[in-house]
Design an enzyme around this catalytic site. Structure first.
Site, PDB file in Angstrom:
ATOM      1  N   GLY A 156     -39.603  27.155-131.365  1.00 40.08           N
ATOM      2  CA  GLY A 156     -38.931  27.097-132.653  1.00 40.08           C
ATOM      3  C   GLY A 156     -39.879  26.856-133.807  1.00 40.08           C
ATOM      4  O   GLY A 156     -40.856  26.108-133.696  1.00 40.08           O
ATOM      5  N   ASP A 182     -33.225  31.203-138.309  1.00 41.89           N
ATOM      6  CA  ASP A 182     -33.344  30.426-137.073  1.00 41.89           C
ATOM      7  C   ASP A 182     -34.260  29.222-137.315  1.00 41.89           C
ATOM      8  O   ASP A 182     -35.146  28.913-136.505  1.00 41.89           O
ATOM      9  CB  ASP A 182     -33.853  31.279-135.910  1.00 41.89           C
ATOM     10  CG  ASP A 182     -33.673  30.594-134.557  1.00 41.89           C
ATOM     11  OD1 ASP A 182     -33.074  29.492-134.506  1.00 41.89           O
ATOM     12  OD2 ASP A 182     -34.150  31.150-133.542  1.00 41.89           O
ATOM     13  N   HIS A 217     -27.857  30.810-139.361  1.00 39.59           N
ATOM     14  CA  HIS A 217     -28.515  30.348-138.123  1.00 39.59           C
ATOM     15  C   HIS A 217     -29.540  29.265-138.455  1.00 39.59           C
ATOM     16  O   HIS A 217     -30.721  29.542-138.644  1.00 39.59           O
ATOM     17  CB  HIS A 217     -29.199  31.523-137.426  1.00 39.59           C
ATOM     18  CG  HIS A 217     -29.543  31.246-136.000  1.00 39.59           C
ATOM     19  ND1 HIS A 217     -29.308  32.130-134.981  1.00 39.59           N
ATOM     20  CD2 HIS A 217     -30.109  30.162-135.410  1.00 39.59           C
ATOM     21  CE1 HIS A 217     -29.721  31.608-133.831  1.00 39.59           C
ATOM     22  NE2 HIS A 217     -30.220  30.409-134.073  1.00 39.59           N
TER      23      HIS A 217
END
Length: 422
Positions: A318, A299, A55
Protein backbone atom coordinates in the site's frame (compact mmCIF):
# COMPACT_ATOMS: atom_id res chain seq x y z
CA UNK A 1 -24.57 34.55 5.17
CA UNK A 2 -24.44 34.78 1.39
CA UNK A 3 -20.98 34.65 -0.21
CA UNK A 4 -20.45 35.61 -3.85
CA UNK A 5 -17.41 34.09 -5.58
CA UNK A 6 -16.35 36.12 -8.61
CA UNK A 7 -13.66 36.05 -11.30
CA UNK A 8 -13.68 32.26 -11.59
CA UNK A 9 -13.46 29.69 -14.38
CA UNK A 10 -16.27 27.35 -13.37
CA UNK A 11 -16.90 23.74 -14.38
CA UNK A 12 -20.59 23.07 -15.00
CA UNK A 13 -22.32 20.87 -17.53
CA UNK A 14 -19.06 19.19 -18.51
CA UNK A 15 -17.24 22.36 -19.55
CA UNK A 16 -15.45 25.37 -18.15
CA UNK A 17 -16.65 28.93 -18.51
CA UNK A 18 -15.81 32.24 -16.85
CA UNK A 19 -18.40 33.27 -14.30
CA UNK A 20 -19.42 33.65 -10.69
CA UNK A 21 -21.48 31.69 -8.17
CA UNK A 22 -22.96 32.18 -4.74
CA UNK A 23 -23.17 30.10 -1.56
CA UNK A 24 -25.62 30.44 1.31
CA UNK A 25 -26.66 28.01 4.00
CA UNK A 26 -24.18 25.43 2.77
CA UNK A 27 -25.64 25.28 -0.75
CA UNK A 28 -25.16 26.85 -4.15
CA UNK A 29 -27.77 29.60 -4.53
CA UNK A 30 -28.72 32.00 -7.34
CA UNK A 31 -26.35 34.91 -7.82
CA UNK A 32 -29.32 37.20 -8.38
CA UNK A 33 -31.54 38.22 -5.51
CA UNK A 34 -30.36 39.39 -2.12
CA UNK A 35 -27.05 41.24 -2.08
CA UNK A 36 -24.10 39.15 -0.84
CA UNK A 37 -22.73 39.64 2.65
CA UNK A 38 -19.25 38.86 1.35
CA UNK A 39 -17.58 38.85 -2.06
CA UNK A 40 -14.53 36.70 -2.80
CA UNK A 41 -12.43 37.34 -5.93
CA UNK A 42 -10.93 34.01 -7.01
CA UNK A 43 -8.40 35.65 -9.30
CA UNK A 44 -9.29 33.72 -12.44
CA UNK A 45 -8.71 30.34 -10.83
CA UNK A 46 -10.57 27.19 -11.87
CA UNK A 47 -13.44 25.91 -9.72
CA UNK A 48 -14.65 22.32 -9.88
CA UNK A 49 -17.12 20.20 -7.93
CA UNK A 50 -15.05 18.72 -5.09
CA UNK A 51 -13.04 15.65 -6.01
CA UNK A 52 -14.44 12.27 -4.92
CA UNK A 53 -12.27 9.28 -4.02
CA UNK A 54 -14.21 6.02 -3.84
CA UNK A 55 -11.25 3.99 -2.54
CA UNK A 56 -9.60 5.30 0.62
CA UNK A 57 -8.23 3.53 3.70
CA UNK A 58 -8.68 5.76 6.74
CA UNK A 59 -7.53 2.99 9.12
CA UNK A 60 -9.70 4.04 12.06
CA UNK A 61 -10.98 2.35 14.16
CA UNK A 62 -8.29 -0.23 14.80
CA UNK A 63 -5.14 1.00 13.11
CA UNK A 64 -4.70 4.63 14.12
CA UNK A 65 -0.90 4.25 14.11
CA UNK A 66 -1.19 4.22 10.30
CA UNK A 67 -3.82 6.92 9.82
CA UNK A 68 -6.77 8.50 11.60
CA UNK A 69 -9.98 9.89 10.23
CA UNK A 70 -8.72 13.32 11.28
CA UNK A 71 -5.38 13.01 9.47
CA UNK A 72 -6.79 11.17 6.46
CA UNK A 73 -9.57 13.65 5.83
CA UNK A 74 -7.17 16.57 6.34
CA UNK A 75 -5.02 15.02 3.61
CA UNK A 76 -8.10 14.57 1.43
CA UNK A 77 -9.09 18.22 1.82
CA UNK A 78 -5.57 19.31 0.93
CA UNK A 79 -5.75 17.16 -2.18
CA UNK A 80 -9.01 18.80 -3.27
CA UNK A 81 -11.35 16.01 -2.18
CA UNK A 82 -14.67 16.83 -0.57
CA UNK A 83 -15.95 13.23 -0.37
CA UNK A 84 -14.12 9.98 0.29
CA UNK A 85 -15.46 6.45 0.59
CA UNK A 86 -13.74 4.55 3.39
CA UNK A 87 -12.78 0.91 2.94
CA UNK A 88 -13.72 -1.71 5.55
CA UNK A 89 -10.22 -2.97 6.50
CA UNK A 90 -10.83 -1.98 10.12
CA UNK A 91 -11.13 -3.39 13.62
CA UNK A 92 -13.95 -3.89 14.20
CA UNK A 93 -14.81 -4.51 10.56
CA UNK A 94 -18.07 -2.76 9.58
CA UNK A 95 -20.04 -5.96 9.13
CA UNK A 96 -23.12 -5.06 11.22
CA UNK A 97 -24.85 -1.86 12.36
CA UNK A 98 -23.10 -1.98 15.74
CA UNK A 99 -19.60 -2.28 14.28
CA UNK A 100 -20.35 0.32 11.61
CA UNK A 101 -21.43 2.67 14.39
CA UNK A 102 -17.93 2.64 15.89
CA UNK A 103 -16.58 4.19 12.68
CA UNK A 104 -19.52 6.55 12.20
CA UNK A 105 -19.00 8.12 15.61
CA UNK A 106 -15.38 8.97 14.81
CA UNK A 107 -16.39 10.33 11.40
CA UNK A 108 -18.94 12.66 13.01
CA UNK A 109 -16.37 13.87 15.50
CA UNK A 110 -13.22 14.22 13.43
CA UNK A 111 -13.82 14.26 9.67
CA UNK A 112 -13.27 17.54 7.81
CA UNK A 113 -14.66 16.20 4.50
CA UNK A 114 -17.61 13.94 3.80
CA UNK A 115 -16.83 10.30 4.58
CA UNK A 116 -19.17 7.59 3.29
CA UNK A 117 -18.19 4.11 4.51
CA UNK A 118 -18.40 0.74 2.83
CA UNK A 119 -19.94 -2.23 4.57
CA UNK A 120 -18.30 -5.64 4.36
CA UNK A 121 -19.55 -8.40 2.07
CA UNK A 122 -18.74 -11.15 4.57
CA UNK A 123 -18.72 -11.20 8.35
CA UNK A 124 -15.28 -10.19 9.59
CA UNK A 125 -14.34 -9.14 6.04
CA UNK A 126 -12.87 -12.61 5.50
CA UNK A 127 -13.88 -13.12 1.88
CA UNK A 128 -15.57 -16.35 2.96
CA UNK A 129 -18.04 -17.73 5.47
CA UNK A 130 -21.21 -15.88 6.39
CA UNK A 131 -22.62 -12.93 4.45
CA UNK A 132 -23.51 -9.69 6.23
CA UNK A 133 -27.06 -8.44 6.66
CA UNK A 134 -27.15 -6.28 3.53
CA UNK A 135 -30.53 -4.74 4.26
CA UNK A 136 -29.51 -3.66 7.76
CA UNK A 137 -26.31 -1.97 6.56
CA UNK A 138 -27.55 -0.50 3.27
CA UNK A 139 -28.97 2.81 4.59
CA UNK A 140 -25.58 3.82 6.02
CA UNK A 141 -23.08 2.57 3.42
CA UNK A 142 -22.13 3.49 -0.13
CA UNK A 143 -21.70 -0.14 -1.16
CA UNK A 144 -20.36 -3.50 -0.06
CA UNK A 145 -16.72 -4.57 -0.31
CA UNK A 146 -14.24 -7.00 1.22
CA UNK A 147 -11.39 -4.90 -0.17
CA UNK A 148 -8.07 -6.57 0.42
CA UNK A 149 -9.67 -9.98 -0.13
CA UNK A 150 -11.45 -11.45 -3.08
CA UNK A 151 -14.59 -13.48 -2.37
CA UNK A 152 -13.38 -16.94 -3.37
CA UNK A 153 -16.64 -18.89 -3.61
CA UNK A 154 -18.69 -18.44 -6.77
CA UNK A 155 -21.86 -19.38 -4.91
CA UNK A 156 -21.18 -16.95 -2.07
CA UNK A 157 -20.50 -14.06 -4.47
CA UNK A 158 -23.64 -14.81 -6.46
CA UNK A 159 -25.74 -14.74 -3.30
CA UNK A 160 -23.99 -11.54 -2.17
CA UNK A 161 -24.86 -9.89 -5.47
CA UNK A 162 -28.49 -10.93 -5.18
CA UNK A 163 -28.74 -9.48 -1.68
CA UNK A 164 -26.86 -6.30 -2.59
CA UNK A 165 -29.13 -5.77 -5.59
CA UNK A 166 -32.19 -6.19 -3.41
CA UNK A 167 -30.71 -3.69 -0.92
CA UNK A 168 -30.02 -1.17 -3.72
CA UNK A 169 -26.24 -0.97 -3.26
CA UNK A 170 -23.31 -2.01 -5.48
CA UNK A 171 -20.81 -4.78 -4.91
CA UNK A 172 -17.35 -3.18 -5.03
CA UNK A 173 -14.84 -5.96 -5.52
CA UNK A 174 -11.18 -6.49 -4.85
CA UNK A 175 -10.56 -9.21 -7.43
CA UNK A 176 -7.95 -11.78 -6.48
CA UNK A 177 -7.89 -15.56 -6.81
CA UNK A 178 -6.04 -16.80 -3.74
CA UNK A 179 -4.93 -20.06 -5.36
CA UNK A 180 -3.05 -18.11 -8.04
CA UNK A 181 -1.06 -15.87 -5.67
CA UNK A 182 1.57 -18.48 -4.75
CA UNK A 183 3.33 -16.20 -2.28
CA UNK A 184 3.88 -13.43 -4.80
CA UNK A 185 4.21 -9.75 -3.92
CA UNK A 186 5.19 -7.94 -7.15
CA UNK A 187 4.12 -8.46 -10.77
CA UNK A 188 5.29 -11.69 -12.34
CA UNK A 189 7.35 -9.97 -15.01
CA UNK A 190 10.91 -9.35 -16.11
CA UNK A 191 11.93 -7.34 -13.03
CA UNK A 192 10.57 -10.05 -10.76
CA UNK A 193 12.53 -12.80 -12.47
CA UNK A 194 15.73 -10.77 -12.85
CA UNK A 195 15.84 -9.88 -9.15
CA UNK A 196 14.76 -13.17 -7.61
CA UNK A 197 11.37 -12.05 -6.32
CA UNK A 198 8.07 -13.96 -6.16
CA UNK A 199 5.52 -12.83 -8.70
CA UNK A 200 1.76 -12.23 -8.76
CA UNK A 201 0.35 -13.32 -12.12
CA UNK A 202 -2.13 -11.13 -13.99
CA UNK A 203 -4.61 -14.00 -14.10
CA UNK A 204 -5.08 -13.75 -10.33
CA UNK A 205 -6.91 -10.46 -11.01
CA UNK A 206 -8.63 -10.87 -14.34
CA UNK A 207 -9.90 -14.38 -13.72
CA UNK A 208 -12.04 -13.14 -10.82
CA UNK A 209 -13.13 -10.07 -12.79
CA UNK A 210 -14.33 -12.47 -15.49
CA UNK A 211 -16.26 -14.55 -12.95
CA UNK A 212 -17.81 -11.54 -11.25
CA UNK A 213 -18.94 -9.96 -14.50
CA UNK A 214 -20.73 -13.19 -15.40
CA UNK A 215 -22.42 -13.19 -11.98
CA UNK A 216 -23.36 -9.51 -12.27
CA UNK A 217 -24.89 -10.21 -15.68
CA UNK A 218 -26.83 -13.12 -14.18
CA UNK A 219 -28.09 -11.28 -11.08
CA UNK A 220 -28.50 -7.73 -12.43
CA UNK A 221 -26.38 -6.40 -9.57
CA UNK A 222 -24.53 -3.11 -9.92
CA UNK A 223 -20.87 -4.15 -9.90
CA UNK A 224 -17.72 -2.04 -9.57
CA UNK A 225 -14.17 -3.38 -9.91
CA UNK A 226 -11.52 -1.91 -7.61
CA UNK A 227 -8.03 -0.85 -8.77
CA UNK A 228 -7.95 -2.50 -12.23
CA UNK A 229 -4.33 -3.15 -13.23
CA UNK A 230 -4.27 -5.60 -16.16
CA UNK A 231 -5.04 -5.33 -19.86
CA UNK A 232 -7.30 -8.39 -19.64
CA UNK A 233 -9.43 -6.77 -16.93
CA UNK A 234 -9.87 -3.66 -19.07
CA UNK A 235 -11.03 -5.71 -22.04
CA UNK A 236 -13.42 -7.78 -19.93
CA UNK A 237 -15.05 -4.60 -18.60
CA UNK A 238 -15.18 -3.07 -22.08
CA UNK A 239 -16.99 -6.09 -23.53
CA UNK A 240 -19.36 -6.29 -20.56
CA UNK A 241 -20.32 -2.64 -20.94
CA UNK A 242 -21.04 -3.24 -24.61
CA UNK A 243 -23.46 -6.01 -23.59
CA UNK A 244 -25.23 -3.69 -21.16
CA UNK A 245 -23.92 -5.23 -17.93
CA UNK A 246 -24.10 -2.83 -14.97
CA UNK A 247 -20.34 -2.77 -14.49
CA UNK A 248 -17.88 0.03 -13.80
CA UNK A 249 -14.27 0.12 -12.69
CA UNK A 250 -11.51 2.31 -11.37
CA UNK A 251 -7.76 2.52 -11.68
CA UNK A 252 -5.20 4.59 -9.79
CA UNK A 253 -2.54 7.12 -10.79
CA UNK A 254 0.32 4.72 -10.08
CA UNK A 255 -1.00 2.19 -12.59
CA UNK A 256 -1.31 4.90 -15.25
CA UNK A 257 2.12 6.45 -14.70
CA UNK A 258 4.34 3.52 -13.67
CA UNK A 259 5.00 -0.09 -14.63
CA UNK A 260 7.19 -2.88 -13.32
CA UNK A 261 10.15 -1.49 -15.24
CA UNK A 262 10.12 1.40 -12.76
CA UNK A 263 10.38 -0.80 -9.67
CA UNK A 264 13.06 -0.12 -7.07
CA UNK A 265 14.07 -2.20 -4.07
CA UNK A 266 11.98 0.01 -1.82
CA UNK A 267 8.68 -0.54 -0.01
CA UNK A 268 7.20 2.60 -1.52
CA UNK A 269 6.87 0.70 -4.79
CA UNK A 270 4.86 -2.14 -3.22
CA UNK A 271 1.07 -2.20 -3.49
CA UNK A 272 -1.69 -4.66 -4.32
CA UNK A 273 -2.38 -5.15 -7.15
CA UNK A 274 1.26 -4.59 -8.10
CA UNK A 275 2.66 -2.36 -10.81
CA UNK A 276 2.13 -4.38 -13.98
CA UNK A 277 3.82 -4.43 -17.40
CA UNK A 278 4.29 -1.64 -19.91
CA UNK A 279 1.56 -3.27 -22.03
CA UNK A 280 -0.86 -3.28 -19.10
CA UNK A 281 -0.21 0.40 -18.44
CA UNK A 282 -0.83 1.25 -22.10
CA UNK A 283 -4.15 -0.64 -21.99
CA UNK A 284 -5.20 1.25 -18.86
CA UNK A 285 -4.48 4.59 -20.52
CA UNK A 286 -6.60 3.58 -23.53
CA UNK A 287 -9.33 2.43 -21.14
CA UNK A 288 -9.38 5.75 -19.35
CA UNK A 289 -9.43 7.68 -22.61
CA UNK A 290 -12.24 5.65 -24.21
CA UNK A 291 -14.50 5.57 -21.14
CA UNK A 292 -14.08 1.91 -20.22
CA UNK A 293 -12.45 3.01 -16.97
CA UNK A 294 -14.74 5.66 -15.55
CA UNK A 295 -13.07 6.47 -12.24
CA UNK A 296 -9.60 7.40 -11.04
CA UNK A 297 -9.30 6.56 -7.34
CA UNK A 298 -6.18 6.61 -5.17
CA UNK A 299 -6.38 3.42 -3.08
CA UNK A 300 -4.80 5.63 -0.41
CA UNK A 301 -3.35 2.99 1.92
CA UNK A 302 -1.10 4.44 4.64
CA UNK A 303 1.25 2.35 6.78
CA UNK A 304 3.85 3.23 9.37
CA UNK A 305 7.39 4.06 8.25
CA UNK A 306 8.63 0.82 9.81
CA UNK A 307 6.07 -1.26 7.91
CA UNK A 308 7.25 0.28 4.63
CA UNK A 309 10.99 0.00 5.39
CA UNK A 310 11.46 -3.71 4.61
CA UNK A 311 12.00 -3.56 0.85
CA UNK A 312 9.82 -5.15 -1.79
CA UNK A 313 9.72 -8.57 -0.16
CA UNK A 314 8.94 -7.57 3.41
CA UNK A 315 7.06 -4.27 3.33
CA UNK A 316 3.32 -3.93 3.81
CA UNK A 317 1.24 -3.52 0.66
CA UNK A 318 0.00 0.00 0.00
CA UNK A 319 0.96 3.59 -0.77
CA UNK A 320 -0.63 6.97 -0.13
CA UNK A 321 -2.15 9.17 -2.80
CA UNK A 322 -4.72 11.72 -1.64
CA UNK A 323 -2.36 14.69 -1.66
CA UNK A 324 -0.71 14.06 -5.02
CA UNK A 325 -3.30 12.39 -7.30
CA UNK A 326 -4.67 15.49 -8.99
CA UNK A 327 -1.32 17.21 -9.67
CA UNK A 328 0.14 13.97 -11.03
CA UNK A 329 -2.80 13.46 -13.38
CA UNK A 330 -2.77 17.09 -14.49
CA UNK A 331 0.99 17.18 -15.12
CA UNK A 332 1.38 13.81 -16.82
CA UNK A 333 -2.01 13.16 -18.43
CA UNK A 334 -3.64 16.54 -19.14
CA UNK A 335 -0.70 18.77 -20.09
CA UNK A 336 0.69 16.26 -22.65
CA UNK A 337 -2.79 15.97 -24.19
CA UNK A 338 -3.67 12.40 -23.21
CA UNK A 339 -6.75 13.68 -21.35
CA UNK A 340 -8.54 17.01 -21.36
CA UNK A 341 -9.01 18.81 -18.08
CA UNK A 342 -12.76 18.27 -18.45
CA UNK A 343 -12.21 14.51 -18.82
CA UNK A 344 -10.02 14.46 -15.71
CA UNK A 345 -12.72 16.24 -13.69
CA UNK A 346 -15.24 13.68 -14.92
CA UNK A 347 -12.97 10.81 -13.84
CA UNK A 348 -12.24 12.29 -10.40
CA UNK A 349 -15.55 13.99 -9.59
CA UNK A 350 -18.53 13.61 -11.95
CA UNK A 351 -18.34 9.88 -12.64
CA UNK A 352 -17.84 8.66 -9.07
CA UNK A 353 -20.73 10.89 -7.96
CA UNK A 354 -22.98 9.42 -10.64
CA UNK A 355 -21.94 5.77 -10.28
CA UNK A 356 -22.21 5.75 -6.49
CA UNK A 357 -25.24 8.03 -6.22
CA UNK A 358 -23.40 10.69 -4.25
CA UNK A 359 -24.93 13.75 -5.90
CA UNK A 360 -23.36 17.18 -5.93
CA UNK A 361 -22.10 19.66 -8.49
CA UNK A 362 -22.02 23.39 -8.98
CA UNK A 363 -25.66 23.88 -9.89
CA UNK A 364 -28.14 25.90 -7.85
CA UNK A 365 -29.42 23.74 -5.02
CA UNK A 366 -26.35 21.51 -4.85
CA UNK A 367 -24.43 21.23 -1.61
CA UNK A 368 -21.55 23.70 -1.70
CA UNK A 369 -18.74 21.16 -2.04
CA UNK A 370 -16.16 22.64 -4.37
CA UNK A 371 -12.45 22.94 -4.99
CA UNK A 372 -10.51 25.94 -6.23
CA UNK A 373 -7.48 24.99 -8.33
CA UNK A 374 -4.30 26.90 -9.13
CA UNK A 375 -3.35 25.19 -12.39
CA UNK A 376 -0.14 27.18 -12.76
CA UNK A 377 1.46 26.04 -9.50
CA UNK A 378 4.66 24.06 -10.10
CA UNK A 379 6.44 22.14 -7.36
CA UNK A 380 7.85 18.74 -6.38
CA UNK A 381 6.03 16.09 -4.38
CA UNK A 382 7.41 16.16 -0.84
CA UNK A 383 6.07 13.36 1.37
CA UNK A 384 7.56 15.00 4.46
CA UNK A 385 5.00 17.79 4.03
CA UNK A 386 1.97 15.47 3.76
CA UNK A 387 -0.86 15.88 6.23
CA UNK A 388 -1.46 12.13 6.03
CA UNK A 389 0.40 10.02 8.57
CA UNK A 390 1.51 7.87 5.63
CA UNK A 391 4.58 8.93 3.67
CA UNK A 392 5.17 6.05 1.25
CA UNK A 393 4.78 7.08 -2.38
CA UNK A 394 6.75 6.12 -5.48
CA UNK A 395 6.28 9.72 -6.67
CA UNK A 396 8.52 11.40 -4.08
CA UNK A 397 10.48 14.17 -5.78
CA UNK A 398 8.43 14.11 -8.98
CA UNK A 399 7.78 17.55 -10.49
CA UNK A 400 4.07 18.26 -10.75
CA UNK A 401 1.72 21.08 -11.66
CA UNK A 402 -1.65 22.20 -10.32
CA UNK A 403 -2.92 22.15 -6.76
CA UNK A 404 -6.00 22.69 -4.68
CA UNK A 405 -5.74 26.05 -2.93
CA UNK A 406 -9.21 26.06 -1.38
CA UNK A 407 -11.49 23.12 -0.54
CA UNK A 408 -15.00 23.91 0.65
CA UNK A 409 -17.38 21.31 2.12
CA UNK A 410 -20.97 22.30 2.77
CA UNK A 411 -20.01 25.96 2.49
CA UNK A 412 -17.27 25.57 5.13
CA UNK A 413 -13.58 25.84 4.35
CA UNK A 414 -11.98 22.43 4.92
CA UNK A 415 -8.59 23.46 3.54
CA UNK A 416 -6.96 26.73 2.52
CA UNK A 417 -3.44 26.97 1.15
CA UNK A 418 -1.18 29.03 3.39
CA UNK A 419 -0.20 31.27 0.51
CA UNK A 420 -3.70 31.94 -0.77
CA UNK A 421 -4.69 35.59 -0.74
CA UNK A 422 -8.42 36.18 -1.21
Amino acid sequence: MKTLYTNAVIYTGGRFAAGEFAVEGGRIVPVAGAAPDRTVDLGGRHVIPGLVDVHVHLREPGFSQKETIASGTAAAARGGYTTVCSMPNLNPAPDAPDTLRAQAEIIRRDAVVRVVPYGCITMGQRGAGELVDFAALAPDVVGFSDDGRGVQSDELMEEAMRRAEKAGRPIVAHCEVDDLLRGGYIHDGEYCRAHGHKGICSESEWKQVERDIALAEKTGCQYHVCHVSTKESVELVRRAKARGVRVSCETAPHYLLLCDEDLQEDGRFKMNPPLRSREDRAALIVGVADGTIEVIATDHAPHTAEEKSRGLAGSAMGIVGLECAFPLMYKYMVLPGTLTLEKLVALMSDNPRRIFGLGGGLNVGDEADFTVLDLGAQYEIDPAAFLSKGRATPFAGWPVQGRAVLTVVGGREAYRDDGLQL
